[in-house]
Enzyme design. Structure first.
Site, PDB file in Angstrom:
ATOM      1  N   ASN A 279       4.689   0.320   4.071  1.00  0.00           N
ATOM      2  CA  ASN A 279       4.465  -0.776   5.024  1.00  0.00           C
ATOM      3  C   ASN A 279       5.771  -1.566   5.117  1.00  0.00           C
ATOM      4  O   ASN A 279       6.087  -2.338   4.230  1.00  0.00           O
ATOM      5  CB  ASN A 279       3.312  -1.663   4.535  1.00  0.00           C
ATOM      6  CG  ASN A 279       3.115  -2.877   5.428  1.00  0.00           C
ATOM      7  OD1 ASN A 279       3.682  -2.958   6.520  1.00  0.00           O
ATOM      8  ND2 ASN A 279       2.292  -3.824   4.977  1.00  0.00           N
TER       9      ASN A 279
ATOM     10  N   LYS B 227       6.496  -3.897   7.053  1.00  0.00           N
ATOM     11  CA  LYS B 227       6.296  -5.297   7.483  1.00  0.00           C
ATOM     12  C   LYS B 227       7.278  -5.619   8.617  1.00  0.00           C
ATOM     13  O   LYS B 227       7.524  -4.747   9.455  1.00  0.00           O
ATOM     14  CB  LYS B 227       6.417  -6.231   6.281  1.00  0.00           C
ATOM     15  CG  LYS B 227       5.466  -5.794   5.144  1.00  0.00           C
ATOM     16  CD  LYS B 227       5.325  -6.775   4.039  1.00  0.00           C
ATOM     17  CE  LYS B 227       4.357  -6.222   2.992  1.00  0.00           C
ATOM     18  NZ  LYS B 227       4.114  -7.141   1.891  1.00  0.00           N
TER      19      LYS B 227
ATOM     20  N   HIS C 125      -4.519  -6.520   6.700  1.00  0.00           N
ATOM     21  CA  HIS C 125      -3.559  -6.867   5.647  1.00  0.00           C
ATOM     22  C   HIS C 125      -3.647  -8.368   5.373  1.00  0.00           C
ATOM     23  O   HIS C 125      -3.835  -9.169   6.294  1.00  0.00           O
ATOM     24  CB  HIS C 125      -2.141  -6.474   6.084  1.00  0.00           C
ATOM     25  CG  HIS C 125      -1.161  -6.514   4.957  1.00  0.00           C
ATOM     26  ND1 HIS C 125      -0.643  -7.699   4.474  1.00  0.00           N
ATOM     27  CD2 HIS C 125      -0.641  -5.532   4.189  1.00  0.00           C
ATOM     28  CE1 HIS C 125       0.163  -7.435   3.469  1.00  0.00           C
ATOM     29  NE2 HIS C 125       0.181  -6.121   3.259  1.00  0.00           N
TER      30      HIS C 125
ATOM     31  N   GLU D  93      -1.472 -10.488   4.892  1.00  0.00           N
ATOM     32  CA  GLU D  93      -0.496 -11.306   5.627  1.00  0.00           C
ATOM     33  C   GLU D  93      -0.978 -11.581   7.048  1.00  0.00           C
ATOM     34  O   GLU D  93      -0.540 -12.548   7.674  1.00  0.00           O
ATOM     35  CB  GLU D  93       0.882 -10.623   5.604  1.00  0.00           C
ATOM     36  CG  GLU D  93       1.513 -10.756   4.227  1.00  0.00           C
ATOM     37  CD  GLU D  93       2.528  -9.678   3.878  1.00  0.00           C
ATOM     38  OE1 GLU D  93       2.981  -8.956   4.782  1.00  0.00           O
ATOM     39  OE2 GLU D  93       2.858  -9.567   2.683  1.00  0.00           O
TER      40      GLU D  93
ATOM     41  N   GLU E 259      -5.310  -4.397  -2.327  1.00  0.00           N
ATOM     42  CA  GLU E 259      -4.052  -5.134  -2.480  1.00  0.00           C
ATOM     43  C   GLU E 259      -4.343  -6.568  -2.901  1.00  0.00           C
ATOM     44  O   GLU E 259      -4.565  -7.436  -2.038  1.00  0.00           O
ATOM     45  CB  GLU E 259      -3.307  -5.190  -1.140  1.00  0.00           C
ATOM     46  CG  GLU E 259      -2.699  -3.903  -0.698  1.00  0.00           C
ATOM     47  CD  GLU E 259      -1.465  -4.162   0.181  1.00  0.00           C
ATOM     48  OE1 GLU E 259      -0.445  -3.536  -0.085  1.00  0.00           O
ATOM     49  OE2 GLU E 259      -1.523  -5.007   1.087  1.00  0.00           O
TER      50      GLU E 259
ATOM     51  N   GLY F 121       4.499  -8.891  -3.107  1.00  0.00           N
ATOM     52  CA  GLY F 121       5.770  -9.504  -2.710  1.00  0.00           C
ATOM     53  C   GLY F 121       6.618 -10.026  -3.850  1.00  0.00           C
ATOM     54  O   GLY F 121       6.265  -9.921  -5.028  1.00  0.00           O
TER      55      GLY F 121
ATOM     56  N   SER G  17       3.484  -5.010  -5.441  1.00  0.00           N
ATOM     57  CA  SER G  17       4.590  -4.853  -6.398  1.00  0.00           C
ATOM     58  C   SER G  17       4.708  -3.430  -6.949  1.00  0.00           C
ATOM     59  O   SER G  17       4.985  -3.233  -8.133  1.00  0.00           O
ATOM     60  CB  SER G  17       4.451  -5.850  -7.549  1.00  0.00           C
ATOM     61  OG  SER G  17       4.530  -7.173  -7.064  1.00  0.00           O
TER      62      SER G  17
HETATM   63  P1  13P Z   1       5.070  -5.333  -2.039  1.00  0.00           P
HETATM   64  O1  13P Z   1       5.093  -3.880  -2.449  1.00  0.00           O
HETATM   65  O2  13P Z   1       6.362  -5.819  -1.501  1.00  0.00           O
HETATM   66  O3  13P Z   1       4.476  -6.192  -3.123  1.00  0.00           O
HETATM   67  O4  13P Z   1       4.051  -5.428  -0.791  1.00  0.00           O
HETATM   68  C1  13P Z   1       2.799  -4.877  -0.899  1.00  0.00           C
HETATM   69  C2  13P Z   1       2.171  -4.861   0.433  1.00  0.00           C
HETATM   70  O5  13P Z   1       1.788  -5.888   0.963  1.00  0.00           O
HETATM   71  C3  13P Z   1       2.054  -3.568   1.117  1.00  0.00           C
HETATM   72  O6  13P Z   1       1.197  -3.626   2.213  1.00  0.00           O
END
Ligand code: 13P
Length: 271
Positions: A26, A28, A113, A115, A183, A189, A231
C-alpha cells in the site's frame, strides 16, 4: 462477547492449504511523481515474478495505476486501488468508480483503511464500497483494526462490528473475492512503537475466521485469506507470518523501499 480460546481448537485444524500467500504494497500517497513510481515498480517486479507461491499486489495512488499496469502483467503480480466510490459514474466530483479501476487492469481494491476511516468513512460507507467493488468483479481487501486495546476485550466487539457491518449483504458466492486485512491502528506508521505481537495476530486471525463463519455459515468462509498490516519490515516478516498464521502482509512504508519490499516478498515466498 467472543471467546477466542474456545475457537482456537476448532479453527486451527481446518485445511488452509488452498490459500495462496499475499504481499500487498500500500503505497498510500507516495511517491511524489510517476518516474519514482516506475522506478519502485521496476525494482520490485523481478523478485515478485519469481515468487511463485506468492501474489504480490501493488496499490499505488490512482494517478500511477494506469502507467504501472501498462508496463505489463507479470505472473504473480497484480494491481490494486487504495479506495473506490460506490457508484459507477455520474456527478461525484473527485471520486473513482470500481468500473474505472477494473478498466485500468487492476483486480484488487483496498477498502476501509483506517486512514480513510479517520476522514469520516463509516462502516455503512465501507459496506457500500465493498458491495460495489464486488459487483464489478474486484477482489476486496477489507481493512479492520482497533485504535487501542483494553483489558476487558471491548476491542474484540469493535472488530466484529467492523466485519459484520462492512460485509452486510455480501453473498457466499462472493467469498472468493474477499481478503481481510487486520491492521491495528496503534501499530501503523512511523509513530507506532512496534508491530502487533505474532501471537496476538494469530488470535485476531482466529477471531476473523470465527466471525466470517458465523456470518456466512459455510466452510468457504474459513478460506478467506487474512493478512496482517502495521509496521511490517523484513526483520519481523517471518515471525508475523509463521507465528501469526496469516496468509500474508499488507505493507505500508517498507513497500516503497525496493530492497526492503523485495526481501519481504522473498521471505514470505520461502515460508
Ligand atoms: P506501515 O507498514 O507503514 O505501518 O503501514 C501499514 C499500513 O497502513 C498498510 O496499509
Amino acid at each position: 462477547m467472543l471467546n477466542i480460546s474456545a475457537c482456537v481448537f476448532v479453527l486451527q485444524y481446518f485445511d488452509m492449504g488452498k490459500i495462496k500467500k499475499f504481499v500487498i504494497g500500500n503505497w498510500k500517497m507516495n511517491p511524489i511523481d510517476a518516474d519514482s513510481a516506475i522506478e519502485i515498480f521496476s525494482g520490485v517486479r523481478g523478485t515478485a515474478a519469481r515468487a511463485k507461491e506468492t501474489r504480490t499486489i501493488i496499490a499505488p495512488p490512482f494517478i500511477f495505476l494506469n502507467t504501472l499496469t501498462r508496463m505489463g502483467n507479470d505472473k504473480n503480480i497484480s494491481f490494486g486501488a487504495q479506495n473506490c466510490y460506490f457508484e459507477e459514474k455520474g456527478a461525484y466530483t473527485g471520486e473513482i468508480s470500481p468500473t474505472m479501476i477494473k478498466g485500468m487492469s487492476a483486480d484488487y481494491c483496498i477498502i476501509g483503511h483506517s486512514e480513510r476511516r479517520s476522514l469520516g468513512e463509516t462502516n455503512d460507507i465501507v459496506n457500500c464500497k465493498v458491495r460495489a467493488a464486488l459487483r464489478n468483479g474486484l477482489t476486496v481487501i477489507l481493512c479492520i483494526g482497533e485504535a487501542e486495546r483494553d483489558a476487558e476485550g471491548v476491542y474484540l466487539g469493535f472488530l466484529e462490528t467492523e466485519l459484520r457491518e462492512g460485509l452486510a449483504s455480501v453473498t457466499k458466492k462472493q467469498l472468493p473475492q474477499l481478503l481481510i486485512a487486520y491492521e491495528p491502528i496503534w501499530a501503523i506508521g512511523k509513530s507506532a512503537e512496534k508491530s502487533c505481537a505474532p501471537r496476538d495476530v494469530h488470535e485476531m486471525v482466529i477471531l476473523v475466521r470465527k466471525v466470517l463463519k458465523d456470518i456466512f455459515r459455510v466452510n468457504a468462509a474459513l478460506e478467506v485469506p487474512v493478512v496482517y498490516g502495521g509496521s511490517v519490515a523484513a526483520q519481523n516478516t517471518e515471525e508475523l507470518v509463521r507465528e501469526g498464521n496469516v496468509n500474508g502482509l499488507l505493507v505500508g512504508g517498507a513497500s516503497l523501499v525496493v530492497a526492503n519490499f523485495c526481501k519481504i516478498i522473498e521471505i514470505v515466498d520461502a515460508l
